[in-house]
Design an enzyme around this catalytic site. Structure first.
Site, PDB file in Angstrom:
ATOM      1  N   HIS A 263      29.256  10.018 -36.443  1.00  0.00           N
ATOM      2  CA  HIS A 263      29.583  10.093 -37.907  1.00  0.00           C
ATOM      3  C   HIS A 263      30.014   8.567 -38.162  1.00  0.00           C
ATOM      4  CE1 HIS A 263      32.210  11.798 -41.249  1.00  0.00           C
ATOM      5  NE2 HIS A 263      32.666  10.606 -41.167  1.00  0.00           N
ATOM      6  N   GLU A 264      30.761   7.891 -37.341  1.00  0.00           N
ATOM      7  CA  GLU A 264      31.090   6.486 -37.932  1.00  0.00           C
ATOM      8  C   GLU A 264      29.825   5.487 -37.781  1.00  0.00           C
ATOM      9  OE1 GLU A 264      33.597   6.174 -39.466  1.00  0.00           O
ATOM     10  OE2 GLU A 264      34.744   8.076 -38.559  1.00  0.00           O
ATOM     11  N   HIS A 267      28.080   5.471 -40.948  1.00  0.00           N
ATOM     12  CA  HIS A 267      28.560   4.830 -41.738  1.00  0.00           C
ATOM     13  C   HIS A 267      28.200   3.103 -41.597  1.00  0.00           C
ATOM     14  CE1 HIS A 267      31.454   7.090 -44.197  1.00  0.00           C
ATOM     15  NE2 HIS A 267      31.988   7.400 -42.976  1.00  0.00           N
ATOM     16  N   GLU A 293      29.573   8.451 -47.407  1.00  0.00           N
ATOM     17  CA  GLU A 293      30.131   9.678 -46.807  1.00  0.00           C
ATOM     18  C   GLU A 293      28.593  10.521 -46.220  1.00  0.00           C
ATOM     19  OE1 GLU A 293      32.434  10.287 -45.150  1.00  0.00           O
ATOM     20  OE2 GLU A 293      33.806   8.707 -45.947  1.00  0.00           O
TER      21      GLU A 293
END
Length: 497
Positions: A263-264, A267, A293
């Site tokens: 997830h990160e 980003h 997001e």
């Protein structure tokens, strides 16, 4: 020197200040000893005041007026002027003493939150959070007066430029009506398939870290411009060309850290891929948090919970933990990684139940900003909302209203961007796979270059050149369409036959 050159040079200096603040903030969240909190808060407050003073420099208005009349500017430069004016309009609405007070309140509240969360003790956080909320209301009122917006919309605008609660209300009300029935249907379909057995640990932290960094590298993360660390709440932060991410480890379940890393990394890929020529300019920044997001959720939910990803990752996971057997095969892992379960923790939620977590927070923060409910009633209101939306009640506040750092850190108006991002992720992934036939086969080989290359061209390198709706329309051929997200959920969780 032209007015545009003066503006550009000024915002390069503001960016340098932001980079220093970003590294100090990362250190506060990841490595700083607790005894340094007071001194760090003073330093951060001073730097933010200095940054604010630069953003409201009286010369900016004159430079903007002159530069906007310059017929020789490029499209990128004109877009940069639009973004500079957006920043300037918001920043000039805030008095310096409010910026300083908010910074100090946030620093104190973040430290109090860490202890309150560990102790499941909301009353200990209440006075700190009340101060942050009071100052957020003041900031929203000041920005709203300047922008002609209500208090909540003015706060939302910081994270989702152009976003309005009225539109989000309609969207979220529709989802709140759709998801409970769909969840029941998907759970029934899931019950007809063999349930995966729990993988037996322990899974040593160092082995999890090596697995995480290997997957990060496969996704395309540049370790020469970033690093992976540990924090209470996973996040992506740092500075331009120094994009750092964190995760948290559980030796009984390696998937939590791995999916947090993925997830990160989504980003971070966006941050590392922003347009180099405009890295220090507003036009070179990411295009709002719903797009940001979308990049994390595209990697975590769309790409890395797909059968193609598990075909690649299964042998990598077996090697990481010295494991074997049918429970470690790709099909069994896919069933595990797409399992639906009503749970208490947002960051651990599956993509079917996740929007309910966001809708809850969105409704609560709107009510709190509007002073429509006392802050002291937050735990009770949170539990009631969880029961209504997900049918479960948290046994304590650590699993309830204390789980997120967003409100203690001053991130009021941020939460709706998560579900807006999930919808955007589905639409972008669909478009990428249509445009790049090798995207899914590449993922199955551990080659994310086709997918990331398309994202780099259509999203990363565009920065804030376009408004959000135009960016998405250029990339996918249409503005945000919730039906793409719903169709994705149906394909994944209601398989034919």
């Amino acid at each position: 020197m032209s007015a545009y050159a003066s503006l550009s040079g000024h915002f390069d200096r503001i960016a340098a200040m932001s980079n220093a603040i970003g590294i100090l903030q990362w250190d506060s969240d990841a490595m700083m000893p607790t005894g340094a909190a007071g001194a760090r808060a003073e330093s951060m407050a001073l730097l933010r005041v200095l940054q604010h003073e630069m953003a409201v420099d009286p010369r900016l208005g004159d430079w903007l007026a002159e530069a906007e009349g310059d017929a020789d500017l490029t499209d990128w430069e004109r877009a940069n002027l639009r973004e500079i004016r957006r920043v300037w309009s918001v920043q000039t609405a805030l008095p310096a003493n409010l910026v300083a007070a908010s910074s100090k309140a946030v620093s104190a509240c973040e430290m109090a939150w860490r202890q309150a969360r560990a102790d499941s003790d909301f009353p200990s956080l209440l006075p700190y959070l009340a101060e942050v909320l009071k100052l957020q209301r003041e900031a929203g009122a000041a920005k709203g007066e300047r922008l002609g917006l209500g208090v909540y919309d003015a706060l939302l605008n910081d994270y989702e430029p152009g976003g309005r609660a009225q539109k989000i209300d309609a969207l979220f009300d529709d989802l709140a009506a759709f998801l409970p029935g769909f969840t029941e249907e998907a759970l029934a379909a899931q019950a007809r398939r063999p349930a995966p057995e729990p993988l037996e640990g322990p899974f040593p932290v160092e082995a999890q870290r090596r697995l995480g960094t290997r997957i990060m590298a496969a996704l395309g993360y540049d370790f020469s411009r970033g690093r992976l660390d540990v924090s209470t709440h996973p996040f992506c932060g740092g500075a331009d060309n120094d994009v750092r991410i964190t995760t948290r480890y559980d030796e009984t379940d390696f998937s939590k850290a791995l999916m947090g890393v993925i997830h990160e990394t989504g980003h971070a890929l966006y941050e590392q891929g922003r347009p180099t020529a405009y890295m220090g300019q507003p036009v070179g920044q990411a295009r709002g948090m719903s797009v940001h997001e979308s990049q994390s959720l595209l990697m975590e939910m769309q790409a890395c919970r797909s059968p193609q990803f598990l075909a690649y990752a299964a042998p990598v996971m077996r090697e990481a933990f010295g494991a074997s057997g049918p429970d470690w095969e790709a099909e069994a892992l896919w069933r595990r990684y797409t399992r639906i379960e009503r749970g208490f923790i947002r960051v651990d939620a599956d993509e079917v139940t996740y929007p309910a977590h966001v809708i809850l927070r969105y409704r609560l923060e709107k009510a709190l900003i509007a002073d429509a409910m006392p802050l002291a009633e937050l735990p009770m209101a949170w539990n009631a909302g969880m029961k209504d939306l997900l049918g479960i009640i948290p046994p304590n506040d650590a699993l309830g209203c204390l789980q997120d750092i967003h409100w203690p850190s001053g991130g009021w108006g941020y939460f709706p961007t998560y579900t807006l991002g999930a919808m955007t992720a589905a639409q972008l992934f669909d478009a990428a796979c249509r445009a790049e036939p090798d995207a899914l086969p590449g993922i199955a080989r551990g080659d994310f270059a086709p997918l990331v290359g398309w994202l780099r061209t259509n999203i990363y390198e565009q920065g804030s050149r376009y408004e959000t709706d135009e960016l998405l329309t250029r990339a996918t051929g249409r503005p945000l369409d919730a039906s793409v997200f719903k169709a994705h959920l149906a394909r994944r969780y209601l398989p034919a036959g």
